[in-house]
Design a protein around this motif. Structure first.
Motif, PDB file in Angstrom:
ATOM      1  N   ASN A  12      -2.708   6.615   4.409  1.00 11.14           N
ATOM      2  CA  ASN A  12      -2.880   6.317   3.000  1.00 11.14           C
ATOM      3  C   ASN A  12      -4.289   5.900   2.656  1.00 11.14           C
ATOM      4  OD1 ASN A  12      -2.151   6.727   0.509  1.00 11.14           O
ATOM      5  ND2 ASN A  12      -0.639   5.102   0.336  1.00 11.14           N
ATOM      6  N   ALA A  14      -6.083   7.983   1.056  1.00 11.20           N
ATOM      7  CA  ALA A  14      -6.324   8.616  -0.244  1.00 11.20           C
ATOM      8  C   ALA A  14      -6.428   7.576  -1.354  1.00 11.20           C
ATOM      9  CB  ALA A  14      -5.212   9.621  -0.551  1.00 11.20           C
ATOM     10  N   TYR A  18      -9.635   7.078  -3.832  1.00 16.53           N
ATOM     11  CA  TYR A  18      -9.562   7.226  -5.281  1.00 16.53           C
ATOM     12  C   TYR A  18      -9.950   5.930  -5.999  1.00 16.53           C
ATOM     13  CZ  TYR A  18      -7.448  11.753  -4.459  1.00 16.53           C
ATOM     14  OH  TYR A  18      -7.230  13.031  -4.052  1.00 16.53           O
TER      15      TYR A  18
ATOM     16  N   ALA B  70      -3.462   9.850  -9.001  1.00 16.05           N
ATOM     17  CA  ALA B  70      -4.087   8.892  -8.078  1.00 16.05           C
ATOM     18  C   ALA B  70      -5.519   8.575  -8.506  1.00 16.05           C
ATOM     19  CB  ALA B  70      -4.065   9.447  -6.664  1.00 16.05           C
ATOM     20  N   PRO B  76       0.631   1.197  -7.901  1.00 15.46           N
ATOM     21  CA  PRO B  76       1.352   2.081  -6.983  1.00 15.46           C
ATOM     22  C   PRO B  76       2.204   3.103  -7.731  1.00 15.46           C
ATOM     23  CG  PRO B  76       1.772  -0.237  -6.485  1.00 15.46           C
ATOM     24  CD  PRO B  76       1.062  -0.197  -7.796  1.00 15.46           C
ATOM     25  N   LEU B  93       1.515  12.335   0.086  1.00  9.53           N
ATOM     26  CA  LEU B  93       0.793  11.106   0.443  1.00  9.53           C
ATOM     27  C   LEU B  93      -0.703  11.382   0.564  1.00  9.53           C
ATOM     28  CD1 LEU B  93       3.134   9.387   3.077  1.00  9.53           C
ATOM     29  CD2 LEU B  93       3.013   8.971   0.623  1.00  9.53           C
ATOM     30  N   ASN B  94      -1.050  12.528   1.156  1.00  7.50           N
ATOM     31  CA  ASN B  94      -2.470  12.873   1.279  1.00  7.50           C
ATOM     32  C   ASN B  94      -3.127  13.065  -0.081  1.00  7.50           C
ATOM     33  OD1 ASN B  94      -2.634  12.705   4.033  1.00  7.50           O
ATOM     34  ND2 ASN B  94      -2.073  14.847   4.356  1.00  7.50           N
ATOM     35  N   ALA B  95      -2.322  13.482  -1.061  1.00  7.24           N
ATOM     36  CA  ALA B  95      -2.865  13.667  -2.405  1.00  7.24           C
ATOM     37  C   ALA B  95      -2.985  12.335  -3.148  1.00  7.24           C
ATOM     38  CB  ALA B  95      -1.999  14.640  -3.200  1.00  7.24           C
ATOM     39  N   GLY B  96      -2.443  11.259  -2.566  1.00  7.29           N
ATOM     40  CA  GLY B  96      -2.644   9.943  -3.167  1.00  7.29           C
ATOM     41  C   GLY B  96      -1.389   9.223  -3.614  1.00  7.29           C
ATOM     42  N   ALA B  97      -0.202   9.829  -3.416  1.00  8.14           N
ATOM     43  CA  ALA B  97       1.038   9.113  -3.752  1.00  8.14           C
ATOM     44  C   ALA B  97       1.176   7.925  -2.798  1.00  8.14           C
ATOM     45  CB  ALA B  97       2.244  10.035  -3.615  1.00  8.14           C
ATOM     46  N   ASP B  98       1.737   6.822  -3.287  1.00 10.07           N
ATOM     47  CA  ASP B  98       1.923   5.664  -2.423  1.00 10.07           C
ATOM     48  C   ASP B  98       3.278   5.685  -1.738  1.00 10.07           C
ATOM     49  OD1 ASP B  98      -0.575   4.147  -3.047  1.00 10.07           O
ATOM     50  OD2 ASP B  98       0.228   4.417  -5.057  1.00 10.07           O
ATOM     51  N   LYS B  99       4.267   6.269  -2.420  1.00  9.97           N
ATOM     52  CA  LYS B  99       5.611   6.347  -1.844  1.00  9.97           C
ATOM     53  C   LYS B  99       6.243   7.663  -2.267  1.00  9.97           C
ATOM     54  CE  LYS B  99       6.242   1.547  -3.290  1.00  9.97           C
ATOM     55  NZ  LYS B  99       7.152   0.552  -3.851  1.00  9.97           N
TER      56      LYS B  99
END
Lengths: 195, 253
Positions: A12, A14, A18, B70, B76, B93-99
């Motif tokens: 995490n 990312a 950001y 993100a 979050p 997740l790699n794109a920036g989602a936390d969960k």
């Protein structure tokens, strides 16, 4: 100013990248020892499991590299726990900047993991909390914690008080996720970048 | 003190936010990134984005959307809808989602919960449970397909099972309460919350501010999720949080 974010297997990253984008700060995501050493500031983020993360750091020699850094270092969440001496998670020997034992939350009444926004209170000098309100909320997600100790610079309470932030020399650490902690988190990141 | 969380939910179709009381009557509610950032600014504690179409083309759109969210949102956020593999979760997740939130895929193959918890950590795995009361059995059962299809899983047992398998939180939606605006299913929420040691996000039925007080007190929920009351501006997030704080509910204001 050059910022290095340590690249390893506890992800995490990312969200951290950001967050830096949002405050207009450039950075490099790297596990290259020279790049990390010559950066003005180093961020050691992470979400993951302690023993798996430590095994990877050791394999890459990043554990000794991190311990020897002289510039300001900000470790968050599992990054902070890995800077401690030992963690109950996977019975793991960690990097040992802070002579602290990381423990598992055990509670009959409270939900574990500790998830959500909790307030933190400054303890002693803490340049990262400059400009924050007296009661400030930040976002936590964790099942293990560092007890309050000599290096504690902010305290949070979940059944018992625990370390929300630690500091020793150039090493700054936060148990919470400053990168997704709204305006308060942004201020903490900005304060670190301004050190 | 740990606060209770208020979570607006945004339904996403082809990369746009849609609002509607059911899946038939969808109206475009605009750019999810803007709406998400607005909610964050208004004091939302987290956001949930549910992709309600989840075709192959839409998956790519969704990953791009997650990246944009993100970039612009400093709280979050969770992404759900059509997630059924480690690769799906990894991309989000790699794109920036936390969960991420998984639902039918966990019902189809419960081992998925274990696999995801091991690969990414329990903290980012939410299991969404759609539940409905079956009068004949006198019990709640897990439903799939937007609540239309009953499964053999008893809701309470399934909640315990997903916790044991490594879920970090449960998003509990009462299909009986959903869309009624008559209040959350507090008895059921309290039952599940007391049985589980992980946090419960209650969903379905929010119509008034008092409903949130109820779900946090008698319902023992850790978070309350709603969609239409926020989208249609029937309740403003900041006003809701101020009200709840005045009722003694711990809130981040």
């Amino acid at each position: 100013m050059e910022i290095a974010i340590i690249k390893y297997n506890a992800g995490n990253v990312a969200s951290v990248m950001y967050a830096l984008d949002r405050i207009g700060q450039k950075y490099q995501l790297t596990d290259d020892h020279e790049q990390v050493k010559k950066a003005d500031k180093v961020i050691f983020p992470g979400v993951g499991e302690a023993s798996t993360a430590m095994a990877y750091l050791k394999e890459k020699g990043l554990d000794t590299l991190i311990k020897g850094l002289k510039q300001p270092v900000l470790a968050t969440c599992i990054g902070m726990q890995l800077l401690c001496k030992h963690s109950e998670e996977g019975n793991t020997d960690c990097i040992g900047v802070f002579d602290v034992e990381v423990k598992k939350f055990i509670s009959k009444d409270l939900k574990i993991p500790h998830v959500g926004w909790n307030s933190i209170e400054q303890k002693g000098d803490n340049p990262l909390m400059k400009g924050l309100k007296e009661e400030e909320f930040v976002y936590f997600v964790h099942s293990f914690y560092a007890p309050v100790n000599a290096y504690t610079t902010a305290v949070c309470e979940y059944e018992q008080p625990f370390s929300a932030m630690l500091q020793k020399d150039n090493f700054y650490a936060a148990q919470f996720h400053a990168e997704i902690s709204g305006k308060a988190g942004e201020q903490i990141l900005k304060n670190f970048l301004a050190l | 003190m740990l606060t209770k969380r208020i979570i607006p939910c945004l339904d996403i179709k082809e990369g746009r936010t849609v609002k509607g009381t059911n899946f038939v009557d969808l109206r475009d509610a605009g750019d999810p990134v803007e709406l998400g950032a607005l909610y964050a600014q208004q004091g939302a504690d987290e956001l949930v984005f549910l992709d309600i179409t989840a075709t192959v083309d839409d998956r790519k759109t969704l990953v791009n959307l997650v990246r944009e969210v993100a970039r612009h949102v400093n709280i979050p956020f969770t992404v759900g809808g059509g997630i059924s593999s480690i690769a799906d979760v990894s991309a989000l997740l790699n794109a920036g989602a936390d969960k991420v939130s998984i639902n039918s895929s966990a019902v189809r193959r419960p081992e998925l919960v274990d696999e995801l918890a091991l690969a990414f950590g329990s903290q980012c795995i939410i299991v969404a449970i759609d539940t409905r009361f079956e009068p004949a059995a006198g019990l709640d059962f897990v439903h799939t397909h937007g609540g239309r299809r009953i499964t053999e899983l008893k809701t309470l047992e399934w909640a315990r099972e997903v916790e044991n398998r490594g879920a970090g939180e449960i998003l509990l939606t009462s299909m009986d309460a959903d869309g009624t605006k008559a209040g959350f299913a507090c008895d059921l929420t309290a039952l599940i919350s007391s049985a589980a040691s992980i946090p419960i996000i209650a969903s379905g039925g929010a119509g008034t501010m008092e409903h949130f007080t109820e779900v946090f007190t008698t319902g023992k929920a850790d978070a309350g999720l709603a969609a239409s009351i926020f989208h249609f501006k029937e309740i403003e997030i900041l006003a809701l949080k101020n009200y709840l704080a005045s009722q003694g509910i711990p809130m981040r204001i």
